[in-house]
Scaffold this motif. Structure first.
Motif, short mmCIF file in Angstrom:
data_model
loop_
_atom_site.label_atom_id
_atom_site.label_comp_id
_atom_site.label_asym_id
_atom_site.label_seq_id
_atom_site.Cartn_x
_atom_site.Cartn_y
_atom_site.Cartn_z
N UNK A 173 -29.66 26.69 -33.94
CA UNK A 173 -29.27 27.52 -32.79
C UNK A 173 -30.42 27.75 -31.81
N UNK A 174 -31.47 26.94 -31.88
CA UNK A 174 -32.59 27.01 -30.95
C UNK A 174 -32.69 25.70 -30.18
N UNK A 175 -33.46 25.68 -29.11
CA UNK A 175 -33.60 24.48 -28.28
C UNK A 175 -35.05 24.04 -28.13
N UNK A 176 -35.97 24.75 -28.75
CA UNK A 176 -37.39 24.46 -28.56
C UNK A 176 -37.77 23.12 -29.18
N UNK A 177 -38.44 22.29 -28.40
CA UNK A 177 -38.94 21.02 -28.90
C UNK A 177 -40.19 20.66 -28.10
N UNK B 143 -44.69 38.46 -34.88
CA UNK B 143 -44.19 37.51 -33.88
C UNK B 143 -42.72 37.12 -34.07
N UNK B 144 -42.07 37.66 -35.08
CA UNK B 144 -40.64 37.41 -35.24
C UNK B 144 -40.32 36.07 -35.89
N UNK B 145 -39.06 35.66 -35.75
CA UNK B 145 -38.56 34.45 -36.39
C UNK B 145 -39.26 33.18 -35.94
N UNK B 146 -39.07 32.14 -36.72
CA UNK B 146 -39.67 30.84 -36.46
C UNK B 146 -38.64 29.98 -35.73
N UNK B 147 -38.95 29.60 -34.49
CA UNK B 147 -37.95 28.89 -33.69
C UNK B 147 -38.23 27.39 -33.55
N UNK B 148 -39.45 26.95 -33.91
CA UNK B 148 -39.75 25.51 -33.87
C UNK B 148 -40.82 25.22 -34.92
#
Length: 189
Positions: A54-58, A176-181
């Motif tokens: 559900x993330x878009x970071x790349x 820093x919260x959740x890990x998105x990438x």
């Protein structure tokens, strides 16, 4: 004639002393030159960043070793605008959906968490990477206290981008919260 004999005896004694000194205590010129410190392992590596569910970071994070410093160059997209915690984590494992499989921050020296410029910090503390209004972020920084390869090197570790900014205070993660990438650091040939 006595002066000539005396001078000859003194000269012979001094030469004998010099020869004895050279055998037991070499002069600096006689010692072999010290070899410069060698960097073992690869001199460059990269991490291809993939997004969490559900993330878009790349993007890409490139590492290049020069002496005892590592230049880090990051280019990311798909972020929410603003700062995001940016760290090297201890395990090169991005298999868990939330990337918790990468473990905690890379910290072989057991230092406290802090900002990138702090004298006492995790080796993996790279601060924040800030995305512009279009969700793109670029960052260039220099790491010290580690190398790409070797026992305490970053090769095989993971780069993590977090959901929120690192506050540089909260132990051990900077809140820093959740890990998105996540991306595993791999050697370039």
């Amino acid at each position: 004639m006595k002066n000539l004999i005396y001078t000859t005896i003194v000269s012979i004694a001094l030469c004998a002393a010099c020869a004895h000194k050279e055998k037991t205590q070499p002069t600096p010129e006689a010692q072999p030159a010290a070899k410069p410190a060698e960097v073992t392992g690869p001199l460059s590596a990269q991490a291809v960043m993939k997004p969490a569910k559900k993330q878009k970071t790349k993007g890409m994070v490139h590492f290049s070793q020069s002496g005892d410093k590592i230049k880090v160059e990051a280019m990311l997209e798909g972020l929410k605008p603003g700062p995001h915690g940016f760290h090297i984590h201890e395990k090169g494992d991005c298999s868990a959906p939330d990337f918790t499989s990468a473990g905690g921050h890379f910290n072989p020296g057991s230092k406290p968490h802090a900002g990138h410029e702090a004298p006492e910090k995790h080796v993996g503390d790279m601060g924040n990477i800030t995305a512009d209004s279009k969700g793109k972020a670029k960052l260039t920084l220099e790491l010290s206290g580690t190398s790409i390869g070797g026992t305490d090197g970053i090769l095989g570790k993971a780069v993590i981008v977090h959901e929120n900014a690192d506050d540089f205070k909260t132990q051990p993660t900077g809140n820093a919260g959740g890990r998105i990438a996540c991306g595993v650091i791999e050697a370039l040939k």
